[in-house]
Write a protein that holds these residues in place. Structure first.
Motif, mmCIF file in Angstrom:
data_model
loop_
_atom_site.group_PDB
_atom_site.id
_atom_site.type_symbol
_atom_site.label_atom_id
_atom_site.label_comp_id
_atom_site.label_asym_id
_atom_site.label_seq_id
_atom_site.Cartn_x
_atom_site.Cartn_y
_atom_site.Cartn_z
ATOM 1 N N HIS A 123 -20.763 -72.967 19.907
ATOM 2 C CA HIS A 123 -20.941 -71.517 19.856
ATOM 3 C C HIS A 123 -20.216 -70.904 21.041
ATOM 4 O O HIS A 123 -19.825 -71.603 21.973
ATOM 5 N N ASP A 124 -20.044 -69.588 21.003
ATOM 6 C CA ASP A 124 -19.329 -68.906 22.079
ATOM 7 C C ASP A 124 -20.204 -68.745 23.331
ATOM 8 O O ASP A 124 -21.430 -68.712 23.245
ATOM 9 N N TRP A 125 -19.556 -68.686 24.450
ATOM 10 C CA TRP A 125 -20.236 -68.395 25.720
ATOM 11 C C TRP A 125 -19.616 -67.126 26.306
ATOM 12 O O TRP A 125 -18.539 -67.189 26.905
ATOM 13 N N THR A 169 -10.928 -66.187 25.212
ATOM 14 C CA THR A 169 -11.559 -65.882 23.936
ATOM 15 C C THR A 169 -11.211 -66.955 22.911
ATOM 16 O O THR A 169 -12.087 -67.467 22.204
ATOM 17 N N GLY A 174 -13.333 -69.959 22.996
ATOM 18 C CA GLY A 174 -14.782 -69.828 22.891
ATOM 19 C C GLY A 174 -15.469 -69.178 24.068
ATOM 20 O O GLY A 174 -16.680 -69.292 24.215
ATOM 21 N N PRO A 225 -15.366 -65.583 25.138
ATOM 22 C CA PRO A 225 -14.980 -64.167 25.044
ATOM 23 C C PRO A 225 -15.378 -63.410 26.299
ATOM 24 O O PRO A 225 -16.479 -63.588 26.819
ATOM 25 N N SER A 271 -19.618 -75.106 30.708
ATOM 26 C CA SER A 271 -20.327 -75.074 29.440
ATOM 27 C C SER A 271 -21.129 -76.358 29.222
ATOM 28 O O SER A 271 -22.277 -76.335 28.778
#
Lengths: 217, 217
Positions: free
Chosen positions: A86-88, A109, A112, A114, B206
């Motif tokens: 998922h995006d962070w 972006t 992942g 943005p 991450s």
DNA sequence: GCGACTTTGTGAATGTGTGAACGAACTCAC
DNA sequence: GTGAGTTCGTTCACACATTCACAAAGTCGC
């Protein structure tokens, strides 16, 4: 029995290499390569094949002896491990030269991360727009973090305010900080910190340049 | 007798920390601090005091027991060791978003790495000016390196051309390369290479963010 | 000049990372 | 199904890095 739960703690050095493998795997997937051997992957990553196998073994036994690693499957597992399914969202603090460049740099972006918010302490900058984001005041961090689900803070401020910004980020609930300011900063326990210091990198190169002759006499 | 000349080979990990000490010493000198203990320096650098002493001992015995290190003298010795007693002109290749920001970023010149040339492969960019420098074509590298005494090359190009640029730099006689492109590149023996990969840094963060919960159960 | 105190420099112990080596597990040709 | 060939996963030995602990070497007050 006691050590069963904590079966695999991935060494720091390995963690730092995983993103490199990941990028290579992405390129391989793009070129429709189905499987890859540790030897070939090592070559592409510029490391030793044994190291690749050991690194990947921390993720689990995802290879097939006599064949190699299934690119797609390995990609999936590695992305999961790196938390990239998922995006962070990221906030950039300090919208000067570097901060602006980072904000405009599409690479984040794309991978992942943005850029969800920009903050600065300079009230003459607050309110201006950069790309499709409005620069907000640094004191709004808590709300921004909360509303936008921001996980990572990037510090691109002058050195002398970097620690203050880091403190505000930690206070606002950010648990990962990437520091570009040329200053040593500290963060509370439980917050991860990494730094990128351009001048330091150049000085390291300078050292080896300086010693190049002496070395190979 | 044989090992006398090569008395002190400074470990890589130490070399990477020297620039951090250097910056702190500069600040101390600025604030008129005459001497500093390993303990205090360690605190400022965010490391262990024993590590500081061992690191500094590779430079020579420049401390005084019971007193600490003379800031000015240590600064002098460290600058000399790092090869910072003269400037190292830098060329930046790839004048896109990041390259432009790096070119405008004053921090380089300030620390002894003046940006002496800008090159790009895009002929529509060649001839334009940025600051007080004109963008030159990448094929002019050999002349530029020669005329301006350029020692360090910074790669800020897209990933897929980074290796080609690195090759051209090495060929032009550059012995130190700093790579910002998100690609693994290789350089000939005798050329130093360091990399800064923003996406990789974020992905490492991450990872730890992802594992934060599992870790501290 | 002596004793109490401070701080360096380094030897030894511990921890982390690397690379060679090899058995285990798989494919493929026949 | 057997044998030759390939490649993974893991063990072991070693190199590198970190930290502790303490003797050596200085300062300072009196």
């Amino acid at each position: 029995m006691a050590g069963d739960l904590q079966k695999r703690r991935i060494p720091e050095a390995t963690v730092a290499r995983l993103p490199v493998y990941l990028r290579i795997l992405l390129e391989l997937a793009e070129s429709k390569t189905a499987t890859i051997s540790s030897e070939r992957l090592a070559e592409l990553a510029g490391v030793n094949a044994a190291k690749v196998r050991k690194d990947l073994s921390y993720l689990g036994s995802y290879g097939t002896r006599g064949v190699g690693y299934d690119v797609e499957y390995l990609l999936f597992q590695m992305s999961r491990e790196l938390g990239l399914n998922h995006d962070w969202p990221v906030v950039i603090a300090g919208i000067g030269n570097l901060g602006s460049a980072l904000a405009n740099y599409g690479g984040f972006t794309e991978r992942g991360f943005p850029v969800a918010a920009l903050v600065d302490a300079d009230t003459t900058k607050v309110g201006r727009s950069l790309g499709d984001l409005e620069i907000r005041h640094v004191d709004e961090l808590p709300q921004l973090v909360d509303e936008l689900g921001i996980a990572i803070g990037v510090i691109a401020t002058p050195a002398h305010v970097a620690q203050g910004v880091a403190d505000k980020m930690a206070e606002a609930g950010i648990h990962s900080v990437l520091n570009f300011a040329p200053a040593v900063i500290t963060v509370p326990d439980g917050v991860s910190l990494r730094k990128v210091d351009l001048a330091v990198e150049l000085q390291i190169l300078s050292f080896y340049q300086q010693h190049r002759h002496e070395q190979t006499v």
